[in-house]
Design a protein around this motif. Sequence first.
Motif, mmCIF file in Angstrom:
data_model
loop_
_atom_site.group_PDB
_atom_site.id
_atom_site.type_symbol
_atom_site.label_atom_id
_atom_site.label_comp_id
_atom_site.label_asym_id
_atom_site.label_seq_id
_atom_site.Cartn_x
_atom_site.Cartn_y
_atom_site.Cartn_z
ATOM 1 N N HIS A 122 -0.475 -3.775 4.306
ATOM 2 C CA HIS A 122 -1.365 -2.713 3.821
ATOM 3 C C HIS A 122 -2.694 -3.275 3.308
ATOM 4 O O HIS A 122 -3.432 -2.569 2.610
ATOM 5 N N TRP A 180 0.062 5.695 0.349
ATOM 6 C CA TRP A 180 -0.187 4.910 1.552
ATOM 7 C C TRP A 180 -0.265 5.792 2.795
ATOM 8 O O TRP A 180 -1.106 5.575 3.671
ATOM 9 N N LYS A 189 -3.381 5.861 5.507
ATOM 10 C CA LYS A 189 -3.269 5.672 6.960
ATOM 11 C C LYS A 189 -3.890 6.851 7.714
ATOM 12 O O LYS A 189 -4.583 6.667 8.727
ATOM 13 N N GLU A 220 -3.809 -2.594 -1.307
ATOM 14 C CA GLU A 220 -4.194 -1.276 -0.815
ATOM 15 C C GLU A 220 -5.548 -0.849 -1.377
ATOM 16 O O GLU A 220 -6.340 -0.190 -0.680
#
Length: 440
Positions: free
Chosen positions: A431, A261, A265, A312
């Motif tokens: 997310h 993750w 980002k 995600e």
Amino acid sequence: MNNNKISKRALKPPMGWNSWDCFGTNVTEQEVKDNAEFIAKNLKQYGWEYVVVDLGWYGPEIDNHNYKTENIPQLIDEYGRLIPDPIRFPSSVNGAGFKPLADYIHSLGLKLGIHIMRGIPVQAVQQKTKVKGTNVTADQIAYNRERCPWFNSLRTLDFSKPEAQNYYDSIFELYAQWGVDYIKADDVNAWSEVHRSSGSPTGEGSPYRIDDIEGMAKAINNSGREIVFSISPGGPETTIINHLRNHANLWRISADFWDEWGSLKAQMDRCEIWAPFVTEGHWPDADMLPLGDLPRGESGGINRVSNFTNDEQITVMTLWSMFRSPLMFGGNLPKTSEFTIGLISNEEVLEVNQHSWNNRLLRGDSNEKIWVAENEKGIYVALFNVSDDEREITFNFSEVQLSGIQSLRDVWKKEDLFNISDSFSAKVAPHGAKMYLIKR
């Protein structure tokens, strides 16, 4: 360099499969064929067409544990050019190279790509192989400095010697004879950081290799074959955009992107920076899609699947599509879940990647981001929840100079919503992401 030749290739972001994420340095011919056959049967109709063999196809002893060691054995021909390992690629025996594999890929209506490193193999230097078309040998056009820090088995070409260009001409002549359609050239594109899940920068820098990039681009033009040119590992400055466009069809904007993750980002920020520089034939590349089945890739252990949650994964595909990044799937397709295959075969989402313009971040902060894009059908709006909690994100039509009642479609669900007046709101999972089309 004739920019027109480069610009006529890759008029849309290339879409395909790459062996690195799922098989690392020792993919086999059968595994390549299995994934090619899956694409031909299930994904070609959506635009997926490239099948790319990544690092190590020339090294019988190369594996994910030793490839960074010095002077690993590599197979070369009489002119010091790397050739496939016949144990892993049995059709390459007797000097056939990748031509039989390319012929098979082409018979499926697909295209073959291969990964290469800059420079000349250390074996060629040690054996003083002749540079094809010249009277010099490999040791006379190479020096033992500025080695790749993570694949230490090639030597740097000395471009003060004209025969260095002859060497690149000779390898691309060979690739053209094999029928290669796509080259991923590595250790030529500068990078300065590797983002891990914490987001903290680590890693060793590598310069932007002007001579090698220009030499390879010239060699592609000299080869007589239309070969798409991709450069890695990534992270160039936007201030060299004209050099990138004059010599490459796509260039990585980061080091290797993995299923973390924090990395995703960070990639959002890079896509925001590079979005204004997207143009036909020249694509900033957010890297491969580490989704699906990852049995023995270089990162994260063996016999695993992607760490990305379903939400995600939707975010990855939404961002790559809104940004118009090239799409190179990294998982082993035959064993990838139906959910993930569904994501990469959603033709309405892929249309944004392949056919849109004015793609940009409209607004955003540490919790949410909104991207927009346009095409003949209307204005696309993507809502990203960057936070760890569910959020309701609101979009006002006035932000794209629209007002009144608008017809709205959920692109991921392929559902028309009721006509909406002035604005709309959507609850977005942590997310996660959603994509809508405001119809014209």
